[in-house]
Design a protein around this motif. Sequence first.
Motif, PDB file in Angstrom:
ATOM      1  N   TYR A  65      44.843  50.468  37.585  1.00 18.64           N
ATOM      2  CA  TYR A  65      44.135  49.205  37.777  1.00 18.64           C
ATOM      3  C   TYR A  65      43.961  48.410  36.489  1.00 18.64           C
ATOM      4  O   TYR A  65      43.131  47.507  36.425  1.00 18.64           O
ATOM      5  N   ALA A  66      44.743  48.707  35.458  1.00 15.85           N
ATOM      6  CA  ALA A  66      44.596  48.016  34.173  1.00 15.85           C
ATOM      7  C   ALA A  66      44.893  46.524  34.296  1.00 15.85           C
ATOM      8  O   ALA A  66      44.178  45.691  33.727  1.00 15.85           O
ATOM      9  N   GLY A  67      45.917  46.155  35.044  1.00 13.73           N
ATOM     10  CA  GLY A  67      46.260  44.748  35.207  1.00 13.73           C
ATOM     11  C   GLY A  67      45.182  43.981  35.945  1.00 13.73           C
ATOM     12  O   GLY A  67      44.843  42.850  35.579  1.00 13.73           O
ATOM     13  N   ASP A  68      44.633  44.586  36.991  1.00 13.58           N
ATOM     14  CA  ASP A  68      43.565  43.933  37.749  1.00 13.58           C
ATOM     15  C   ASP A  68      42.296  43.781  36.915  1.00 13.58           C
ATOM     16  O   ASP A  68      41.623  42.748  36.976  1.00 13.58           O
ATOM     17  N   ILE A  69      41.979  44.807  36.127  1.00 12.24           N
ATOM     18  CA  ILE A  69      40.780  44.746  35.288  1.00 12.24           C
ATOM     19  C   ILE A  69      40.939  43.673  34.222  1.00 12.24           C
ATOM     20  O   ILE A  69      40.031  42.868  33.986  1.00 12.24           O
ATOM     21  N   LEU A  70      42.104  43.620  33.585  1.00  9.58           N
ATOM     22  CA  LEU A  70      42.343  42.605  32.555  1.00  9.58           C
ATOM     23  C   LEU A  70      42.348  41.202  33.161  1.00  9.58           C
ATOM     24  O   LEU A  70      41.787  40.263  32.580  1.00  9.58           O
ATOM     25  N   GLY A  71      42.963  41.065  34.316  1.00 13.35           N
ATOM     26  CA  GLY A  71      42.971  39.759  34.981  1.00 13.35           C
ATOM     27  C   GLY A  71      41.577  39.284  35.345  1.00 13.35           C
ATOM     28  O   GLY A  71      41.247  38.102  35.182  1.00 13.35           O
ATOM     29  N   ASN A  72      40.740  40.181  35.836  1.00 19.19           N
ATOM     30  CA  ASN A  72      39.366  39.812  36.161  1.00 19.19           C
ATOM     31  C   ASN A  72      38.562  39.455  34.923  1.00 19.19           C
ATOM     32  O   ASN A  72      37.707  38.566  34.970  1.00 19.19           O
ATOM     33  N   LEU A  73      38.824  40.144  33.809  1.00 18.68           N
ATOM     34  CA  LEU A  73      38.142  39.788  32.555  1.00 18.68           C
ATOM     35  C   LEU A  73      38.522  38.382  32.108  1.00 18.68           C
ATOM     36  O   LEU A  73      37.666  37.600  31.696  1.00 18.68           O
ATOM     37  N   LEU A  74      39.803  38.061  32.200  1.00 21.87           N
ATOM     38  CA  LEU A  74      40.263  36.747  31.764  1.00 21.87           C
ATOM     39  C   LEU A  74      39.805  35.635  32.702  1.00 21.87           C
ATOM     40  O   LEU A  74      39.611  34.501  32.270  1.00 21.87           O
ATOM     41  N   LEU A  75      39.636  35.952  33.979  1.00 22.35           N
ATOM     42  CA  LEU A  75      39.189  34.948  34.936  1.00 22.35           C
ATOM     43  C   LEU A  75      37.675  34.813  34.994  1.00 22.35           C
ATOM     44  O   LEU A  75      37.150  33.916  35.648  1.00 22.35           O
ATOM     45  N   GLY A  76      36.963  35.707  34.355  1.00 19.96           N
ATOM     46  CA  GLY A  76      35.509  35.611  34.300  1.00 19.96           C
ATOM     47  C   GLY A  76      34.805  36.251  35.473  1.00 19.96           C
ATOM     48  O   GLY A  76      33.620  36.009  35.690  1.00 19.96           O
ATOM     49  N   SER A  77      35.483  37.066  36.235  1.00 16.65           N
ATOM     50  CA  SER A  77      34.815  37.775  37.336  1.00 16.65           C
ATOM     51  C   SER A  77      34.526  39.214  36.896  1.00 16.65           C
ATOM     52  O   SER A  77      34.802  39.597  35.763  1.00 16.65           O
ATOM     53  N   LEU A  78      33.982  39.987  37.782  1.00 18.17           N
ATOM     54  CA  LEU A  78      33.607  41.361  37.444  1.00 18.17           C
ATOM     55  C   LEU A  78      34.850  42.203  37.150  1.00 18.17           C
ATOM     56  O   LEU A  78      35.771  42.267  37.958  1.00 18.17           O
ATOM     57  N   PRO A  79      34.900  42.865  35.996  1.00 15.91           N
ATOM     58  CA  PRO A  79      36.100  43.611  35.638  1.00 15.91           C
ATOM     59  C   PRO A  79      36.351  44.836  36.521  1.00 15.91           C
ATOM     60  O   PRO A  79      37.497  45.205  36.752  1.00 15.91           O
ATOM     61  N   LEU A  80      35.315  45.469  37.011  1.00 20.88           N
ATOM     62  CA  LEU A  80      35.495  46.678  37.815  1.00 20.88           C
ATOM     63  C   LEU A  80      35.534  46.401  39.315  1.00 20.88           C
ATOM     64  O   LEU A  80      35.397  47.319  40.118  1.00 20.88           O
ATOM     65  N   GLU A  81      35.737  45.163  39.678  1.00 22.22           N
ATOM     66  CA  GLU A  81      35.798  44.793  41.089  1.00 22.22           C
ATOM     67  C   GLU A  81      36.943  45.493  41.841  1.00 22.22           C
ATOM     68  O   GLU A  81      36.768  45.873  42.994  1.00 22.22           O
ATOM     69  N   PRO A  82      38.133  45.704  41.231  1.00 26.45           N
ATOM     70  CA  PRO A  82      39.195  46.400  41.964  1.00 26.45           C
ATOM     71  C   PRO A  82      38.834  47.837  42.338  1.00 26.45           C
ATOM     72  O   PRO A  82      39.405  48.402  43.268  1.00 26.45           O
ATOM     73  N   LEU A  83      37.871  48.408  41.627  1.00 26.37           N
ATOM     74  CA  LEU A  83      37.487  49.791  41.922  1.00 26.37           C
ATOM     75  C   LEU A  83      36.531  49.896  43.112  1.00 26.37           C
ATOM     76  O   LEU A  83      36.110  50.992  43.463  1.00 26.37           O
ATOM     77  N   CYS A  84      36.191  48.776  43.735  1.00 27.30           N
ATOM     78  CA  CYS A  84      35.305  48.788  44.902  1.00 27.30           C
ATOM     79  C   CYS A  84      36.042  49.120  46.191  1.00 27.30           C
ATOM     80  O   CYS A  84      35.403  49.438  47.192  1.00 27.30           O
ATOM     81  N   ASN A  85      37.363  49.034  46.182  1.00 21.72           N
ATOM     82  CA  ASN A  85      38.150  49.328  47.370  1.00 21.72           C
ATOM     83  C   ASN A  85      38.313  50.842  47.496  1.00 21.72           C
ATOM     84  O   ASN A  85      39.124  51.460  46.804  1.00 21.72           O
ATOM     85  N   THR A  86      37.547  51.435  48.373  1.00 19.61           N
ATOM     86  CA  THR A  86      37.509  52.891  48.495  1.00 19.61           C
ATOM     87  C   THR A  86      38.831  53.463  48.966  1.00 19.61           C
ATOM     88  O   THR A  86      39.260  54.523  48.498  1.00 19.61           O
TER      89      THR A  86
END
Length: 116
Positions: A65-86
């Motif tokens: 999930y490194a790409g999703d975390i980095l993308g969320n950081l750059l877009l200003g949303s929660l960085p750990l949001e991709p980890l919410c999908n169980t």
Amino acid sequence: MNARLILRQLPNHLIFRILHYSLISQQLRDELVVSAGSFRLKGGGNKVLEWQPFVLWLANLLLNYAGDILGNLLLGSLPLEPLCNTADILLSSLICFVSTQTGTASFTVLLTWHTP
């Protein structure tokens, strides 16, 4: 049942996620075996992968999930949001476990097929 028919019934994004997770697991596994070659135990082999199973799982999860975390950081949303999908976390964890037990290359071969 034919493997081609089974794969046609699955959604495409699930197949791509499985292949992505298995290739990341194989890359991490190969890097750990090569980098810790001098620290191997006397038995050799995959003893490196048995040292810290939680750390191996966490590194695998962060690499997936490194790409999703980095993308969320750059877009200003929660960085750990991709980890919410169980479901995705469980799929990634299952593939990480299977890759450390049997080897990812044999797992990836099961998912591929040859077209005539």
